[in-house]
Design an enzyme around this catalytic site. Structure first.
Site, PDB file in Angstrom:
ATOM      1  N   LYS A 196       0.875  -1.288   0.018  1.00 59.56           N
ATOM      2  CA  LYS A 196       0.101  -0.037   0.090  1.00 59.56           C
ATOM      3  C   LYS A 196       0.914   1.037  -0.026  1.00 59.56           C
ATOM      4  O   LYS A 196       1.689   1.382   0.856  1.00 59.56           O
ATOM      5  CB  LYS A 196      -0.948  -0.148   1.274  1.00 59.56           C
ATOM      6  CG  LYS A 196      -1.822   1.185   1.257  1.00 59.56           C
ATOM      7  CD  LYS A 196      -2.823   1.089   2.388  1.00 59.56           C
ATOM      8  CE  LYS A 196      -3.489   2.230   2.488  1.00 59.56           C
ATOM      9  NZ  LYS A 196      -4.489   2.585   3.674  1.00 59.56           N
ATOM     10  N   LYS A 249      -2.083  -1.561  -3.983  1.00 61.00           N
ATOM     11  CA  LYS A 249      -2.913  -0.482  -3.716  1.00 61.00           C
ATOM     12  C   LYS A 249      -2.222   1.010  -3.824  1.00 61.00           C
ATOM     13  O   LYS A 249      -1.202   0.964  -3.044  1.00 61.00           O
ATOM     14  CB  LYS A 249      -3.628  -0.407  -2.509  1.00 61.00           C
ATOM     15  CG  LYS A 249      -4.624   0.691  -2.226  1.00 61.00           C
ATOM     16  CD  LYS A 249      -5.226   0.733  -0.816  1.00 61.00           C
ATOM     17  CE  LYS A 249      -6.222   2.008  -0.477  1.00 61.00           C
ATOM     18  NZ  LYS A 249      -6.754   2.077   0.523  1.00 61.00           N
TER      19      LYS A 249
HETATM   20  C1  PBG Z   1      -7.246   3.676   5.816  1.00 60.50           C
HETATM   21  C2  PBG Z   1      -7.621   3.480   4.409  1.00 60.50           C
HETATM   22  C3  PBG Z   1      -7.378   4.466   3.306  1.00 60.50           C
HETATM   23  C4  PBG Z   1      -8.210   3.827   2.109  1.00 60.50           C
HETATM   24  C5  PBG Z   1      -8.545   2.291   2.646  1.00 60.50           C
HETATM   25  N1  PBG Z   1      -8.146   2.319   3.722  1.00 60.50           N
HETATM   26  C6  PBG Z   1      -7.046   5.550   3.185  1.00 60.50           C
HETATM   27  C7  PBG Z   1      -5.453   6.047   3.608  1.00 60.50           C
HETATM   28  O1  PBG Z   1      -4.657   5.042   4.069  1.00 60.50           O
HETATM   29  O2  PBG Z   1      -5.268   7.288   3.652  1.00 60.50           O
HETATM   30  C8  PBG Z   1      -8.121   4.296   0.712  1.00 60.50           C
HETATM   31  C9  PBG Z   1      -9.244   3.825  -0.035  1.00 60.50           C
HETATM   32  C10 PBG Z   1      -9.491   4.910  -1.306  1.00 60.50           C
HETATM   33  O3  PBG Z   1      -8.781   5.956  -1.343  1.00 60.50           O
HETATM   34  O4  PBG Z   1     -10.446   4.375  -1.960  1.00 60.50           O
HETATM   35  N2  PBG Z   1      -5.925   3.413   6.128  1.00 60.50           N
END
Ligand code: PBG
Length: 324
Positions: A196, A249
């Site tokens: 991520k 992601k």
């Molecule tokens: C929380 C989380 C996020 C997303 C999914 N879980 C935001 C982040 O990490 O700032 C993003 C999902 C999206 O943008 O569609 N940790």
């Protein structure tokens, strides 16, 4: 041989011909639809930053889950939040929290629908970080893992089929797997947000979960978009710790990472088509600069072609209808 014996255009000459030689196809079974839960009753409230997305209360989300099942989408991914926030994010593991209530209600009404829950602290902590912040302002990795395992366990106890840790702390998959084994949840799967990245493409989502950190950023836990080898290390560790599905992601700026992950690992690979990717297409389509449906299909097919087995996307309902 070459031209004129070989003419690549022969196989592009009709719709039937193109269909016959098509190498990648999207299937409704590939899709996961994200949904947002908040505390309350009878809530279905539009989310301003995310076209056609809503906050649901645990009672009203059931009708939405039925609709998703009717469309043939196999799974939903639930995100929660709480108005009651503290340093540790303790509402995240509350037995009667919005997510836990929603899971119980959905599994009762739609037992066949797979319920996946996002596991993180950022929508529950007063500071908005995904982990616990120490007095020195740093994230306490191992303490965060303890709490994340509690959150995951509360979701499993509510009946979640798959839990998805999105915090990016080191070791959290192992902590969660151990908590599941110790408590008899041998069959609860883990879909790890393994690679991520710290991405600008979460912009619209942070509005949703009201989870942007009040100070600092997420760069000490989420990955640097410049790194690819590191993503393979992250994925390898998550698999060792007990992940059943791994994830990359965001998706479209990271298609090379999806490609490498598919080539390097043998377990199912998910890609998250994030909020910024969703809103980019919506904004461009609304501005009349591209064709919405064609652009959506091209983007999702590209993610599949790169190697994703599963796509988490806010377009899932629309695509399920297009595929019918
Ligand atoms: C929380 C989380 C996020 C997303 C999914 N879980 C935001 C982040 O990490 O700032 C993003 C999902 C999206 O943008 O569609 N940790």
């Amino acid at each position: 041989m070459g031209f004129p014996e070989n003419r690549m255009r022969r196989l592009r000459s009709s719709d039937a011909m193109r269909k016959m030689v098509r190498q990648t196809s999207l299937n409704v079974n590939d899709l996961i639809y994200p949904l947002f839960v908040k505390e309350g009753v009878q809530i279905k409230q539009e989310i301003p930053s995310m076209k056609d997305c809503f906050y649901f209360s645990p009672d009203s989300i059931v009708d939405e889950a039925k609709e998703i099942q009717r469309l043939g989408i196999p799974a939903i991914l639930l995100f929660g939040q709480s108005a009651e926030r503290d340093e540790q994010g303790s509402q995240a593991w509350a037995e009667d929290g919005a997510v836990q209530q929603a899971v119980r209600a959905i599994k009762k009404a739609c037992p066949q629908l797979l319920v996946i829950t996002d596991v993180c602290l950022c929508a529950y902590t007063s500071h908005g970080h995904c982990g616990v912040v120490n007095n020195n302002g740093k994230i306490d990795n191992d303490k965060s893992c303890d709490l994340l395992a509690k959150v995951a366990l509360s979701h499993a106890q509510a009946g979640a089929d798959i839990i998805a840790p999105s915090d990016m702390m080191d070791g959290r998959v192992g902590y969660i797997r151990q908590a599941f084994e110790e408590n008899g949840f041998h069959d609860t799967a883990i879909m790890a947000y393994s690679a991520k990245y710290a991405s600008a493409f979460y912009g619209p989502f942070r509005d949703i979960a009201d989870s942007a950190p009040t100070s600092g950023d997420r760069k000490t836990y989420q990955m640097d978009p410049a790194n690819a080898d590191e993503a393979m290390a992250e994925i390898g560790l998550d698999i060792e710790e007990g992940a059943d599905i791994v994830m990359v992601k965001p998706a479209i700026c990271f298609l090379d990472i999806i490609r490498r992950a598919k080539a390097g690992f043998d377990i199912p690979l998910a890609a998250y088509n994030v909020s910024g990717e969703y809103m980019m297409i919506n904004a461009a389509a609304d501005a009349g600069v591209l064709d919405r449906k064609t652009a959506i299909m091209e983007m999702l097919v590209s993610i599949k072609r790169a190697g994703a087995d599963i796509i988490i996307t806010y377009f899932a309902k629309e695509v399920a209808k297009l595929l019918k």
